[in-house]
Design an enzyme around this catalytic site. Structure first.
Site, PDB file in Angstrom:
ATOM      1  N   HIS A  14      49.695  42.385  41.750  1.00 11.02           N
ATOM      2  CA  HIS A  14      49.045  43.122  40.774  1.00 11.02           C
ATOM      3  C   HIS A  14      47.668  42.201  40.561  1.00 11.02           C
ATOM      4  O   HIS A  14      47.918  41.022  40.536  1.00 11.02           O
ATOM      5  CB  HIS A  14      49.409  43.600  39.564  1.00 11.02           C
ATOM      6  CG  HIS A  14      48.932  44.317  38.762  1.00 11.02           C
ATOM      7  ND1 HIS A  14      47.750  44.262  38.129  1.00 11.02           N
ATOM      8  CD2 HIS A  14      49.128  45.834  38.883  1.00 11.02           C
ATOM      9  CE1 HIS A  14      47.506  45.363  37.719  1.00 11.02           C
ATOM     10  NE2 HIS A  14      48.192  46.510  38.053  1.00 11.02           N
ATOM     11  N   ASP A  29      54.357  50.900  40.849  1.00  8.26           N
ATOM     12  CA  ASP A  29      54.724  51.608  42.163  1.00  8.26           C
ATOM     13  C   ASP A  29      55.974  51.372  42.892  1.00  8.26           C
ATOM     14  O   ASP A  29      56.466  52.264  43.717  1.00  8.26           O
ATOM     15  CB  ASP A  29      53.470  51.629  43.109  1.00  8.26           C
ATOM     16  CG  ASP A  29      52.369  52.238  42.449  1.00  8.26           C
ATOM     17  OD1 ASP A  29      51.189  51.540  42.502  1.00  8.26           O
ATOM     18  OD2 ASP A  29      52.608  53.304  42.088  1.00  8.26           O
TER      19      ASP A  29
HETATM   20  C1  SDX Z   1      48.362  50.019  41.122  1.00  4.60           C
HETATM   21  O1  SDX Z   1      44.460  47.647  38.813  1.00  4.60           O
HETATM   22  C2  SDX Z   1      45.493  48.433  38.258  1.00  4.60           C
HETATM   23  O2  SDX Z   1      45.641  48.278  37.175  1.00  4.60           O
HETATM   24  C3  SDX Z   1      46.243  49.105  39.382  1.00  4.60           C
HETATM   25  C4  SDX Z   1      47.806  49.913  38.782  1.00  4.60           C
HETATM   26  C5  SDX Z   1      47.062  51.067  37.690  1.00  4.60           C
HETATM   27  O3  SDX Z   1      47.876  51.354  36.964  1.00  4.60           O
HETATM   28  O4  SDX Z   1      46.122  51.642  37.801  1.00  4.60           O
HETATM   29  O5  SDX Z   1      48.505  48.868  38.154  1.00  4.60           O
HETATM   30  C6  SDX Z   1      48.379  50.625  39.895  1.00  4.60           C
HETATM   31  O6  SDX Z   1      47.358  50.040  41.843  1.00  4.60           O
HETATM   32  C7  SDX Z   1      49.460  48.986  41.186  1.00  4.60           C
HETATM   33  C8  SDX Z   1      49.233  47.998  42.639  1.00  4.60           C
HETATM   34  C9  SDX Z   1      49.746  48.983  44.247  1.00  4.60           C
HETATM   35  N1  SDX Z   1      49.726  48.202  45.001  1.00  4.60           N
HETATM   36  C10 SDX Z   1      50.515  47.686  45.812  1.00  4.60           C
HETATM   37  O7  SDX Z   1      51.673  47.751  45.506  1.00  4.60           O
HETATM   38  C11 SDX Z   1      50.140  47.338  47.187  1.00  4.60           C
HETATM   39  C12 SDX Z   1      50.504  45.764  47.408  1.00  4.60           C
HETATM   40  N2  SDX Z   1      50.085  44.888  46.529  1.00  4.60           N
HETATM   41  C13 SDX Z   1      48.886  44.112  47.089  1.00  4.60           C
HETATM   42  O8  SDX Z   1      48.201  44.914  48.075  1.00  4.60           O
HETATM   43  C14 SDX Z   1      48.066  43.507  46.067  1.00  4.60           C
HETATM   44  O9  SDX Z   1      49.053  42.788  45.467  1.00  4.60           O
HETATM   45  C15 SDX Z   1      47.218  44.367  45.258  1.00  4.60           C
HETATM   46  C16 SDX Z   1      46.001  44.993  45.819  1.00  4.60           C
HETATM   47  C17 SDX Z   1      47.913  44.949  44.182  1.00  4.60           C
HETATM   48  C18 SDX Z   1      46.534  43.076  44.398  1.00  4.60           C
HETATM   49  O10 SDX Z   1      45.652  42.447  45.288  1.00  4.60           O
HETATM   50  P1  SDX Z   1      44.526  41.006  44.728  1.00  4.60           P
HETATM   51  O11 SDX Z   1      44.624  41.041  43.200  1.00  4.60           O
HETATM   52  O12 SDX Z   1      43.193  41.448  45.624  1.00  4.60           O
HETATM   53  O13 SDX Z   1      45.338  39.866  45.169  1.00  4.60           O
HETATM   54  P2  SDX Z   1      45.448  39.360  46.742  1.00  4.60           P
HETATM   55  O14 SDX Z   1      45.032  40.476  47.895  1.00  4.60           O
HETATM   56  O15 SDX Z   1      44.004  38.275  46.672  1.00  4.60           O
HETATM   57  O16 SDX Z   1      46.717  38.362  46.877  1.00  4.60           O
HETATM   58  C19 SDX Z   1      46.795  37.063  46.565  1.00  4.60           C
HETATM   59  C20 SDX Z   1      47.609  36.507  47.398  1.00  4.60           C
HETATM   60  C21 SDX Z   1      47.304  36.628  48.950  1.00  4.60           C
HETATM   61  O17 SDX Z   1      48.068  35.589  49.527  1.00  4.60           O
HETATM   62  P3  SDX Z   1      46.965  34.292  49.876  1.00  4.60           P
HETATM   63  O18 SDX Z   1      45.557  34.664  50.722  1.00  4.60           O
HETATM   64  O19 SDX Z   1      46.900  33.688  48.646  1.00  4.60           O
HETATM   65  O20 SDX Z   1      48.041  33.315  50.956  1.00  4.60           O
HETATM   66  O21 SDX Z   1      49.038  37.323  47.507  1.00  4.60           O
HETATM   67  C22 SDX Z   1      49.494  37.532  48.691  1.00  4.60           C
HETATM   68  C23 SDX Z   1      47.872  38.021  49.408  1.00  4.60           C
HETATM   69  O22 SDX Z   1      48.206  38.170  50.686  1.00  4.60           O
HETATM   70  N3  SDX Z   1      49.813  39.073  48.195  1.00  4.60           N
HETATM   71  C24 SDX Z   1      50.559  39.797  48.977  1.00  4.60           C
HETATM   72  C25 SDX Z   1      51.062  40.914  48.318  1.00  4.60           C
HETATM   73  N4  SDX Z   1      50.216  41.179  47.223  1.00  4.60           N
HETATM   74  C26 SDX Z   1      49.298  39.935  47.314  1.00  4.60           C
HETATM   75  N5  SDX Z   1      51.582  39.381  50.029  1.00  4.60           N
HETATM   76  C27 SDX Z   1      52.456  40.293  50.449  1.00  4.60           C
HETATM   77  N6  SDX Z   1      52.849  41.450  49.936  1.00  4.60           N
HETATM   78  C28 SDX Z   1      52.053  41.809  48.714  1.00  4.60           C
HETATM   79  N7  SDX Z   1      52.337  42.888  48.164  1.00  4.60           N
END
Ligand code: SDX
Length: 428
Positions: free
Chosen positions: A307, A364
């Site tokens: 998140h 989710d």
């Molecule tokens: C919602 O914003 C809100 O409030 C949203 C929400 C709401 O109520 O409105 O809460 C609802 O959208 C919840 C999120 C639902 N999405 C998912 O579950 C999709 C999977 N999650 C990711 O795509 C990700 O965690 C996000 C998009 C939710 C957040 O992404 P960020 O903040 O941009 O973080 P990032 O992509 O920079 O990740 C940081 C690190 C990275 O690795 P490094 O480059 O540091 O090595 O964490 C890794 C990412 O690759 N990472 C994951 C991951 N989420 C982050 N690796 C594997 N699986 C994941 N799910």
């Protein structure tokens, strides 16, 4: 005494005010930065460090996993309030008195009729159309049938537009589902409460009497409360920026629905179930999918995990996980993917890749398991998120308009070609 931030650029120092919120959050106010420095701006892809507004609606503390609507904790609201009460709280700022809630309910019911011609629009969609695309189109199309809800400047005009969309959106959501399922488009029953009426519109079979189910009603009411607002997430920021051009409420909401559709945002609830089903079909091999999620060369992510704000458990995920156990138990449903989800969570929370990045289950991760148990098809999970988020989007849009916020128009840093002369095609 107000604090200041000092920055130094090319040997010159500039002081900027620091503002503090009611929960002691600090922000550097850069409203004057560009004019004071002769053109220097900040840049922050994804706005990870940038606030777009000062808001009094929802407070999140991502480190401690705190979520409050207008100061009330999500845990208390999920336990003690119902969805219509929470909608009123988010939009108007206070929990309603009995009379206020009755008037809100009456005004919403008085505006729940959807013009019969909207059915012609629905008929134009193929049955297989994704419900989010249908729902965003229908929400925009409502403008044609409610032109007075477009240019709303007074609080009264806003109120009328709000009760109109609060009344019609559940009908559009139910009709979207019924079109997708080949069912006749059912009208509601104004003797029922807001959420129960929605359930009836969704599930009443043409030849059967509608039978209320308290387990389903309580579970759905709680899920809608948990999804109702979440400060400046992607879809809410979209609603605010579209509304900042003074586009109407309905089209601003339609833009928010489209932003929510993305699998990184609200579309994740559908992607989680598809991921869990794939793992089940793959013999429950969670380790293979954990490895894929950690592999930088593999675009696969553990959906429902991570998140932007929560670097601790999403408090909503905790409540939904507990509710999933209760609902499946009460309905006598054994769903193997709930066990797969719990196994995946346990593995991830013991894996340094996830622990180091503070990746926890989000809202989710478990919600789809409950929707499935309630008989809601996977493609309808994100429309359910939209139905829950509707009052939050409305509240944020209303706050932006009442605060008379300027049109949203970010700057940029240009990194393209410098000035160059036109070349004739024979010279290219
Ligand atoms: C919602 O914003 C809100 O409030 C949203 C929400 C709401 O109520 O409105 O809460 C609802 O959208 C919840 C999120 C639902 N999405 C998912 O579950 C999709 C999977 N999650 C990711 O795509 C990700 O965690 C996000 C998009 C939710 C957040 O992404 P960020 O903040 O941009 O973080 P990032 O992509 O920079 O990740 C940081 C690190 C990275 O690795 P490094 O480059 O540091 O090595 O964490 C890794 C990412 O690759 N990472 C994951 C991951 N989420 C982050 N690796 C594997 N699986 C994941 N799910």
């Amino acid at each position: 005494m107000s604090q200041k931030a000092t920055i130094e650029i090319e040997g010159k120092k500039y002081e900027l005010p620091v503002i503090k919120g009611t929960e002691n959050e600090l922000a550097i106010d850069i409203k004057t930065l560009r004019s004071a420095t002769g053109g220097v701006i900040t840049i922050d892809p994804g706005f990870k460090n940038t606030g777009s507004c000062e808001s009094a609606i929802t407070f999140l503390n991502g480190e401690e996993g705190i979520l409050r609507y207008r100061g009330y904790s999500i845990e208390e609201l999920a336990e003690k309030a119902d969805f219509l009460e929470v909608a009123f709280l988010l939009i108007f700022g206070e929990l309603p008195t009995k009379e206020q809630l009755e008037k809100f309910d009456t005004d919403i019911k008085a505006n729940a009729h959807v013009d019969e011609d909207v059915k012609k629009i629905i008929d134009g969609f193929p049955k297989a159309a994704h419900p989010m695309g249908v729902l965003s189109s229908l929400t925009s199309a409502l403008v044609a049938f409610n032109p007075s809800s477009v240019n709303v400047d007074s609080e009264e005009e806003m109120y009328n537009a709000i009760v109109r969309i609060m009344g019609k959106f559940p009908v559009l959501t139910a009709w979207t589902y019924r079109k997708h399922s080949g069912l006749p488009l059912d009208y509601g029953d104004s003797s029922l409460g807001y959420v129960e009426n929605f359930i009836k519109m969704m599930f009443k079979k043409p030849a059967d009497e509608y039978k209320s189910n308290k387990v389903v009603l309580d579970a759905l009411d709680k899920l809608l409360i948990l999804h109702a607002d979440h400060e400046q997430n992607c879809s809410t920021s979209t609603v605010r920026i579209v509304g900042s051009s003074h586009a109407g409420l309905f089209v601003s909401l339609s833009a928010g629905i489209n932003a929510l559709w993305g699998p990184l945002h609200g579309g994740a609830n559908q992607a989680v179930i598809e991921m869990l089903e794939a793992i089940e079909e793959d013999g429950g091999d969670t380790k293979k999918y954990m490895a894929k999620a950690k592999d930088k060369n593999d675009p696969f992510r553990l959906m429902g995990f991570g998140h932007r704000v929560y670097k601790n458990f999403d408090p909503r995920a905790k409540i939904i996980k507990k509710s999933a156990d209760n609902v499946l138990g009460d309905l006598g449903i054994e769903d193997p993917i709930l066990d797969i989800a719990k196994g995946l969570e346990k593995e991830a929370l013991e894996d340094s890749y996830f622990v180091d990045r503070k990746l926890y289950p989000n809202v989710d991760f478990y919600s789809g398991i409950i929707y499935r148990a309630l008989g809601i098809p996977t493609e309808m999970f994100t429309p359910m998120f939209a139905l829950g988020r509707l009052p939050g989007w409305i509240a944020q849009w209303r706050e932006m308009r009442l605060n008379k916020e300027p049109i949203g128009r970010p700057r940029q840093i240009y990194i393209g070609e410098q000035k160059r002369p036109f070349k004739k095609i024979k010279d290219r």
